[in-house]
Structures are given as C-alpha cells and as structure tokens.
Design a protein around this motif. Structure first.
Motif, PDB file in Angstrom:
ATOM      1  N   GLU A 188       0.823  -1.202   0.000  1.00 22.75           N
ATOM      2  CA  GLU A 188       0.000   0.000   0.000  1.00 22.75           C
ATOM      3  C   GLU A 188       0.862   1.258   0.000  1.00 22.75           C
ATOM      4  O   GLU A 188       0.593   2.219  -0.736  1.00 22.75           O
ATOM      5  N   ARG A 189       1.895   1.249   0.823  1.00 21.26           N
ATOM      6  CA  ARG A 189       2.790   2.420   0.863  1.00 21.26           C
ATOM      7  C   ARG A 189       3.525   2.580  -0.461  1.00 21.26           C
ATOM      8  O   ARG A 189       3.662   3.697  -0.977  1.00 21.26           O
ATOM      9  N   ALA A 190       3.967   1.461  -1.039  1.00 23.59           N
ATOM     10  CA  ALA A 190       4.643   1.529  -2.339  1.00 23.59           C
ATOM     11  C   ALA A 190       3.685   2.041  -3.415  1.00 23.59           C
ATOM     12  O   ALA A 190       4.076   2.825  -4.293  1.00 23.59           O
ATOM     13  N   GLY A 191       2.410   1.612  -3.359  1.00 25.25           N
ATOM     14  CA  GLY A 191       1.427   2.078  -4.327  1.00 25.25           C
ATOM     15  C   GLY A 191       1.218   3.585  -4.235  1.00 25.25           C
ATOM     16  O   GLY A 191       1.124   4.274  -5.264  1.00 25.25           O
ATOM     17  N   ARG A 192       1.150   4.129  -3.006  1.00 23.66           N
ATOM     18  CA  ARG A 192       1.001   5.582  -2.854  1.00 23.66           C
ATOM     19  C   ARG A 192       2.225   6.316  -3.394  1.00 23.66           C
ATOM     20  O   ARG A 192       2.093   7.363  -4.056  1.00 23.66           O
ATOM     21  N   ASP A 193       3.403   5.785  -3.118  1.00 22.81           N
ATOM     22  CA  ASP A 193       4.623   6.426  -3.623  1.00 22.81           C
ATOM     23  C   ASP A 193       4.673   6.379  -5.145  1.00 22.81           C
ATOM     24  O   ASP A 193       5.121   7.346  -5.792  1.00 22.81           O
ATOM     25  N   ILE A 194       4.221   5.284  -5.726  1.00 20.99           N
ATOM     26  CA  ILE A 194       4.223   5.168  -7.188  1.00 20.99           C
ATOM     27  C   ILE A 194       3.248   6.165  -7.805  1.00 20.99           C
ATOM     28  O   ILE A 194       3.528   6.769  -8.860  1.00 20.99           O
ATOM     29  N   GLU A 195       2.095   6.376  -7.161  1.00 25.50           N
ATOM     30  CA  GLU A 195       1.138   7.377  -7.653  1.00 25.50           C
ATOM     31  C   GLU A 195       1.763   8.773  -7.600  1.00 25.50           C
ATOM     32  O   GLU A 195       1.570   9.581  -8.518  1.00 25.50           O
ATOM     33  N   ALA A 196       2.503   9.056  -6.538  1.00 23.41           N
ATOM     34  CA  ALA A 196       3.171  10.360  -6.442  1.00 23.41           C
ATOM     35  C   ALA A 196       4.222  10.518  -7.544  1.00 23.41           C
ATOM     36  O   ALA A 196       4.346  11.600  -8.145  1.00 23.41           O
ATOM     37  N   ILE A 197       4.964   9.460  -7.826  1.00 26.10           N
ATOM     38  CA  ILE A 197       5.953   9.508  -8.910  1.00 26.10           C
ATOM     39  C   ILE A 197       5.259   9.740 -10.243  1.00 26.10           C
ATOM     40  O   ILE A 197       5.733  10.509 -11.092  1.00 26.10           O
ATOM     41  N   GLN A 225      16.486  12.752 -13.060  1.00 26.15           N
ATOM     42  CA  GLN A 225      17.447  11.875 -12.398  1.00 26.15           C
ATOM     43  C   GLN A 225      16.890  11.369 -11.068  1.00 26.15           C
ATOM     44  O   GLN A 225      17.007  10.176 -10.752  1.00 26.15           O
ATOM     45  N   GLU A 226      16.265  12.258 -10.299  1.00 23.70           N
ATOM     46  CA  GLU A 226      15.670  11.839  -9.028  1.00 23.70           C
ATOM     47  C   GLU A 226      14.505  10.880  -9.253  1.00 23.70           C
ATOM     48  O   GLU A 226      14.311   9.924  -8.497  1.00 23.70           O
ATOM     49  N   LEU A 227      13.721  11.124 -10.298  1.00 24.96           N
ATOM     50  CA  LEU A 227      12.597  10.234 -10.604  1.00 24.96           C
ATOM     51  C   LEU A 227      13.093   8.841 -10.972  1.00 24.96           C
ATOM     52  O   LEU A 227      12.513   7.831 -10.549  1.00 24.96           O
ATOM     53  N   LEU A 228      14.157   8.768 -11.764  1.00 22.46           N
ATOM     54  CA  LEU A 228      14.703   7.462 -12.129  1.00 22.46           C
ATOM     55  C   LEU A 228      15.205   6.715 -10.894  1.00 22.46           C
ATOM     56  O   LEU A 228      15.001   5.500 -10.771  1.00 22.46           O
ATOM     57  N   LYS A 229      15.846   7.430  -9.982  1.00 26.91           N
ATOM     58  CA  LYS A 229      16.304   6.783  -8.742  1.00 26.91           C
ATOM     59  C   LYS A 229      15.117   6.295  -7.911  1.00 26.91           C
ATOM     60  O   LYS A 229      15.139   5.178  -7.361  1.00 26.91           O
ATOM     61  N   ALA A 230      14.068   7.129  -7.818  1.00 26.46           N
ATOM     62  CA  ALA A 230      12.883   6.735  -7.046  1.00 26.46           C
ATOM     63  C   ALA A 230      12.199   5.526  -7.670  1.00 26.46           C
ATOM     64  O   ALA A 230      11.764   4.609  -6.969  1.00 26.46           O
ATOM     65  N   ILE A 231      12.112   5.506  -8.997  1.00 25.63           N
ATOM     66  CA  ILE A 231      11.503   4.361  -9.683  1.00 25.63           C
ATOM     67  C   ILE A 231      12.306   3.094  -9.425  1.00 25.63           C
ATOM     68  O   ILE A 231      11.742   2.019  -9.176  1.00 25.63           O
ATOM     69  N   GLY A 232      13.624   3.201  -9.454  1.00 29.20           N
ATOM     70  CA  GLY A 232      14.467   2.036  -9.175  1.00 29.20           C
ATOM     71  C   GLY A 232      14.273   1.512  -7.768  1.00 29.20           C
ATOM     72  O   GLY A 232      14.216   0.291  -7.546  1.00 29.20           O
ATOM     73  N   ARG A 233      14.143   2.433  -6.799  1.00 25.93           N
ATOM     74  CA  ARG A 233      13.937   1.994  -5.412  1.00 25.93           C
ATOM     75  C   ARG A 233      12.594   1.300  -5.245  1.00 25.93           C
ATOM     76  O   ARG A 233      12.493   0.273  -4.550  1.00 25.93           O
TER      77      ARG A 233
END
Length: 324
Positions: free
Chosen positions: A148-157, A177-185
């Motif tokens: 659920e937390r990952a889903g919320r973070d993905i929506e924010a991305i 660059q920050e978005l690519l790092k966040a997507i990788g995490r």
C-alpha cells in the motif's frame, strides 16, 4: 538468542529459561542462534534445526520438507521496510508436535508486533499450529502495508512525471534523475515483496497438506485457505505494481528523449535562422574590386536589412508550420 513463549490464560508470555519451562513452551524463537543455542534446541526438541546455509537454499526440497516427524517450512521475508532498501533473508518455521520453532537472522516487523499483541489480547494462539497461522497472518498483513505504501509512492511519482513542467532545462534534468532513482527503489521493494509472497504461497500450499495429514482443526484449515487466497491476491497486486513501475520507467525515458529532442531542435532552428545572414555578410566581405554596393550610400543599411529579413523569413516559416 532464544525467546521462549508459554501460554498463560490464552495469551502468550515470554519466559526467561527455555529448559526450565520446557514442557510448557509452545514457541521458541531463535534469533541469529549460535552453535550452542542450536544444540540446546535440538536436545530440547529432538530434531535437527537447519543451518543458515541450508535455509538459503532455493530448492523446494530444501525449504519445505518433513524430518523426524517435524515439518520444516522456509520463506523469504523482508525487514527494514520503512526505508527503500529492504533486507531480505529466509525464515524457517518448524512444527514439531504441539510446538513451533522459528529460526531467523534478521528482524521482520511481524516478529515484534505479533508477540506484543498475543501478550495483550487472547488471540486463540494456544498451540504451535495456531501460533504459526497467527504469525503468518501478521506477516501477510505487514506485506500488504508495504504494498500500500509503495502504491502511494508510485502514484506520487506518476504525478511528478506527467505534471506540466515550466522549470529550466537543468532543473528538469535533475528532476528526471531523481525520478529514475525513485523508480528504481520502488522496483526493488515491489520485486522483494513479490519474491516473499511467492515463497509464502509455496509455504501455504505445503502447510495445507500438513494440516490434512495431521488432522488439524477445521478452523485452522479454513484460516490456511484464507491465508493462501490473501497471498495470491497480494502477489497479483505486486505484479500490477511492477508493471506500472515498468510503464513509468518507459514514460520517464520517453520524457527525457522529448526534452533532448526539443533542445536539439532549438539549436537546429537557430543554426538555420542565422545561416542566411551569415551568407549575406560573407558575400559582402569578399575581396573583389567590383562590388557596386560598396560605393552606394545606402549599401550598408541595405545589407543590414537584407540580413534581418533573411533571418525573419525562416523564423516566420517555422512558426507557420508549427515547428516552434
């Protein structure tokens, strides 16, 4: 370290000495056990416990098996999930008669929350099998929270990727660059949870077989079936999140390509706009004796006007075609 639990008024209670209360202990939790602690458990239980190397084997026969009347089940569980760098490690659950033994080398959050709840509330965990089901349910609940937390973070991305951008180019590049790092995490988290759910799905299937063989109660078998369905639905959700992360990765790379193409287009248009004035200036910079405009009083304003006009015409044409 060994944490031993006994049943006290339908609640779990920690005891200090495993051997002193050996007959009453229903759950022994081994945390990074030493050789001496493993020997204590083996002597108390009469069954050999798997080593860390054996727990890390990926073969089904090494993770789900029966030995000396005890049932051994190993699943990969995440820890330190509050950050974006979860620690994945195997945890072994062993059912031997009316007792449960867990062997682990990290600290999944469910192993903290479940005993605390079972100490305060009568959860019906009075034997090894019911404690195992309750613990697995707590683990699945924790994995659901992580998703659920990952889903919320993905929506924010996703909003960050597709929202209108009016910042400067260098700032946009830093954002990407920050978005690519966040997507990788987030992909690391989703893949880790999916691996954990797959191992739990296998464990639940084996546990259902054990429940049939040992003639566990109808309530326990029903809870195992519900657990299997929950794990399956969470695995589907983790797969959906992974697919969405892949889409966001492709979209981010596409946005980067669009940004780069826009920059290249600007330089190309600028080169085309300044090429005709450069040509005019080059013509009048030639060292020929006979250039009529050189002695003309209006020659200089004429050349300047011609250069300006030759720059404006390509710009107007590009705007008319919608290229700018």
């Amino acid at each position: 370290m060994i944490k031993a639990f006994v049943v006290d008024n339908d609640r779990l209670r920690v005891v200090d000495d495993l051997l002193a209360d050996g007959d009453r202990v229903v759950w022994a939790d081994l945390i990074s056990p030493t050789k001496e602690e493993e020997a204590v458990i083996e002597n108390w239980l009469g069954v050999a416990v798997p080593t860390r190397e054996e727990m890390e084997e990926i073969e089904i026969s090494s993770r789900l098996y029966i030995e000396d009347g005890a049932y051994f089940m190993t699943a990969t569980l995440p820890a330190q999930t509050e950050a974006d760098d979860p620690l994945m490690s195997p945890v072994t659950f062993a059912l031997a008669g009316n007792r449960l033994i867990t062997i682990r080398y990290h600290e999944p959050k469910a192993f903290k929350t479940f005993p605390l709840r079972a100490e305060k509330v009568a959860t019906g965990c009075t034997s090894g099998d019911t404690i195992l089901i309750g613990l697995l349910e707590a683990i699945v609940d924790r994995l659901a929270d992580i998703l659920e937390r990952a889903g919320r973070d993905i929506e924010a991305i996703s909003r960050d990727i597709f929202q209108a951008r009016s910042t400067k180019v260098s700032k946009r590049n830093r954002d990407f660059q920050e978005l690519l790092k966040a997507i990788g995490r987030k992909e690391d988290i989703a893949s880790s949870v999916r691996d954990s759910l797959i191992s739990l799905q296998r464990l639940a299937g084996f546990l259902a077989h054990v429940a049939t063989q040992t003639k566990m109660s109808k309530d326990v078998r029903a809870r195992i079936k519900t657990l299997s369905r929950d794990v399956l639905s969470l695995a589907d959700h983790a797969t959906f999140l992974s697919q969405k992360i892949s889409f966001l990765l492709d979209a981010t790379l596409g946005m980067i390509s669009i940004e780069q193409n826009a920059i290249i287009k600007i330089f190309s248009v600028a080169a085309v706009i300044f090429l005709p004035p450069t040509l005019v200036a080059s013509i009048y910079g030639m060292n020929f004796d006979v250039i009529p405009e050189l002695k003309w009083e209006l020659g200089y304003p004429f050349a300047i006007g011609l250069m300006i006009l030759s720059a404006i015409l390509p710009f107007w044409y590009f705007r008319r075609r919608g290229w700018l």
